[in-house]
Design a protein around this motif. Sequence first.
Motif, PDB file in Angstrom:
ATOM      1  N   GLY A 291       0.837  -1.086  -0.040  1.00  0.00           N
ATOM      2  CA  GLY A 291       0.086   0.046  -0.089  1.00  0.00           C
ATOM      3  C   GLY A 291       0.704   1.412  -0.170  1.00  0.00           C
ATOM      4  O   GLY A 291       0.204   2.384  -0.088  1.00  0.00           O
ATOM      5  N   ALA A 292       2.362   1.313  -0.009  1.00  0.00           N
ATOM      6  CA  ALA A 292       3.012   2.338  -0.048  1.00  0.00           C
ATOM      7  C   ALA A 292       2.886   3.028  -1.210  1.00  0.00           C
ATOM      8  O   ALA A 292       2.633   2.587  -2.359  1.00  0.00           O
ATOM      9  CB  ALA A 292       4.454   2.000   0.352  1.00  0.00           C
ATOM     10  N   LEU A 293       3.015   4.402  -1.362  1.00  0.00           N
ATOM     11  CA  LEU A 293       2.949   5.414  -2.361  1.00  0.00           C
ATOM     12  C   LEU A 293       4.329   5.782  -2.764  1.00  0.00           C
ATOM     13  O   LEU A 293       5.116   6.030  -1.974  1.00  0.00           O
ATOM     14  CB  LEU A 293       2.087   6.459  -2.106  1.00  0.00           C
ATOM     15  CG  LEU A 293       0.750   6.236  -1.757  1.00  0.00           C
ATOM     16  CD1 LEU A 293      -0.096   7.420  -1.449  1.00  0.00           C
ATOM     17  CD2 LEU A 293      -0.262   5.473  -3.042  1.00  0.00           C
ATOM     18  N   THR A 294       4.508   5.919  -4.162  1.00  0.00           N
ATOM     19  CA  THR A 294       5.756   6.422  -4.501  1.00  0.00           C
ATOM     20  C   THR A 294       5.873   7.843  -4.050  1.00  0.00           C
ATOM     21  O   THR A 294       4.930   8.801  -4.362  1.00  0.00           O
ATOM     22  CB  THR A 294       5.827   6.434  -6.164  1.00  0.00           C
ATOM     23  OG1 THR A 294       5.923   4.712  -6.417  1.00  0.00           O
ATOM     24  CG2 THR A 294       7.229   6.970  -6.486  1.00  0.00           C
TER      25      THR A 294
ATOM     26  N   VAL B  14       3.563  16.749  -4.181  1.00  0.00           N
ATOM     27  CA  VAL B  14       2.735  16.201  -3.538  1.00  0.00           C
ATOM     28  C   VAL B  14       3.016  16.545  -2.022  1.00  0.00           C
ATOM     29  O   VAL B  14       2.204  16.691  -0.969  1.00  0.00           O
ATOM     30  CB  VAL B  14       1.881  14.997  -3.522  1.00  0.00           C
ATOM     31  CG1 VAL B  14       0.784  14.665  -2.892  1.00  0.00           C
ATOM     32  CG2 VAL B  14       1.227  14.772  -5.195  1.00  0.00           C
ATOM     33  N   ILE B  15       4.111  15.749  -1.617  1.00  0.00           N
ATOM     34  CA  ILE B  15       4.781  15.448  -0.248  1.00  0.00           C
ATOM     35  C   ILE B  15       5.838  16.664  -0.377  1.00  0.00           C
ATOM     36  O   ILE B  15       6.799  16.494  -1.092  1.00  0.00           O
ATOM     37  CB  ILE B  15       4.948  14.053  -0.084  1.00  0.00           C
ATOM     38  CG1 ILE B  15       3.967  13.297  -0.123  1.00  0.00           C
ATOM     39  CG2 ILE B  15       5.867  13.871   1.316  1.00  0.00           C
ATOM     40  CD1 ILE B  15       4.123  11.725  -0.171  1.00  0.00           C
TER      41      ILE B  15
ATOM     42  N   THR C 152      12.513   8.384  -7.797  1.00  0.00           N
ATOM     43  CA  THR C 152      12.921   8.949  -6.499  1.00  0.00           C
ATOM     44  C   THR C 152      13.540   7.964  -5.666  1.00  0.00           C
ATOM     45  O   THR C 152      14.022   7.992  -4.520  1.00  0.00           O
ATOM     46  CB  THR C 152      11.685   9.595  -6.003  1.00  0.00           C
ATOM     47  OG1 THR C 152      10.567   8.887  -5.716  1.00  0.00           O
ATOM     48  CG2 THR C 152      11.219  10.764  -7.065  1.00  0.00           C
ATOM     49  N   ASN C 153      13.011   6.529  -5.822  1.00  0.00           N
ATOM     50  CA  ASN C 153      13.187   5.417  -4.904  1.00  0.00           C
ATOM     51  C   ASN C 153      12.913   5.823  -3.611  1.00  0.00           C
ATOM     52  O   ASN C 153      13.743   5.650  -2.481  1.00  0.00           O
ATOM     53  CB  ASN C 153      14.550   5.139  -5.011  1.00  0.00           C
ATOM     54  CG  ASN C 153      14.936   4.304  -6.291  1.00  0.00           C
ATOM     55  OD1 ASN C 153      13.924   3.675  -6.622  1.00  0.00           O
ATOM     56  ND2 ASN C 153      16.117   4.196  -6.785  1.00  0.00           N
TER      57      ASN C 153
ATOM     58  N   GLU D  46       4.925   8.204   6.698  1.00  0.00           N
ATOM     59  CA  GLU D  46       6.508   8.497   6.880  1.00  0.00           C
ATOM     60  C   GLU D  46       7.182   8.109   5.734  1.00  0.00           C
ATOM     61  O   GLU D  46       6.694   7.413   4.638  1.00  0.00           O
ATOM     62  CB  GLU D  46       7.161   7.494   8.045  1.00  0.00           C
ATOM     63  CG  GLU D  46       6.457   7.809   9.497  1.00  0.00           C
ATOM     64  CD  GLU D  46       7.102   6.913  10.343  1.00  0.00           C
ATOM     65  OE1 GLU D  46       7.870   7.557  11.292  1.00  0.00           O
ATOM     66  OE2 GLU D  46       7.169   5.930  10.350  1.00  0.00           O
ATOM     67  N   LEU D  47       8.301   8.918   5.289  1.00  0.00           N
ATOM     68  CA  LEU D  47       9.174   8.704   3.898  1.00  0.00           C
ATOM     69  C   LEU D  47      10.044   7.536   4.411  1.00  0.00           C
ATOM     70  O   LEU D  47      10.735   7.353   5.432  1.00  0.00           O
ATOM     71  CB  LEU D  47       9.940   9.878   4.082  1.00  0.00           C
ATOM     72  CG  LEU D  47      10.398   9.787   2.519  1.00  0.00           C
ATOM     73  CD1 LEU D  47       9.437  10.092   1.189  1.00  0.00           C
ATOM     74  CD2 LEU D  47      11.333  11.053   2.243  1.00  0.00           C
TER      75      LEU D  47
END
Length: 261
Positions: A105-108, A113-114, A141-142, A149-150
Amino acid sequence: MLSLRTVQVNRYVTPLREGGSLPGIAEADDGFLYVVKFRGAGQGCKALIAELLGGEIARKLGFKIPEIVFAQLDEAFGRTEGDEEIQDLLRASEGGNLALHYLSGALTYDPAVITVDATLASKIVWLDSFIMNVDRTCRNTNMLWWKKELWLIDHGAAFYFHHSWDNPEKQAQSPFSMIKDHVLLPQASELAIVNETYQQLLTPTFFEEVVSLIPDEWLLVDAPFATIAEHRNAYVQFLTNRLSAATIFINQANHARETLI
């Protein structure tokens, strides 16, 4: 003492074709899903070593990194895979590989946006300059956004000098010109402050511990050294020399940043 768990890969789920080395999602005997980096891929064991060192150095510096494990593939694994390219990859990867816990479910990370603050951006730019990671650009971006959290992923392109081991002493003392393409460089205004902290966290003892994690069999592939011990020591010496030359790559990053802002 640093250590990594070992899991047995039971089921190949799907390839991640956006990765140049064709990593894949697989299920292991502990019931979890992992992104497996295969030793039979194009960059071979060198990419796995870079992934291990880069990831565990990042973890030491306090970044969010998916758990890294050793992933065992037996000789029967992949025989039922219908894709011939993937079947060849799996056959070439029997034995020990590397895997990262799959963040479902993680987003790139999307810089539009962030927002990443100056401190965190500086920490990530410092890390990537230190390990010579060419793969944290706007194109790739990896980084993932997971549970607010990033998270940093995919360090297999770091330490690119070790594919030839051409003059590692000079490489350790060199600036990192490709930092100009780093996705977070414009925000990285606190590199000098970050450096003071990281100089204390990264020690010769830690470098020896993290390098000791590399399996012997990976160090036997395309090695220009007479012994495994010499190969390990070369990594420890590079990391030690690279840390002592931090001012060089910080100055490079600051110069590149000035041209952007």
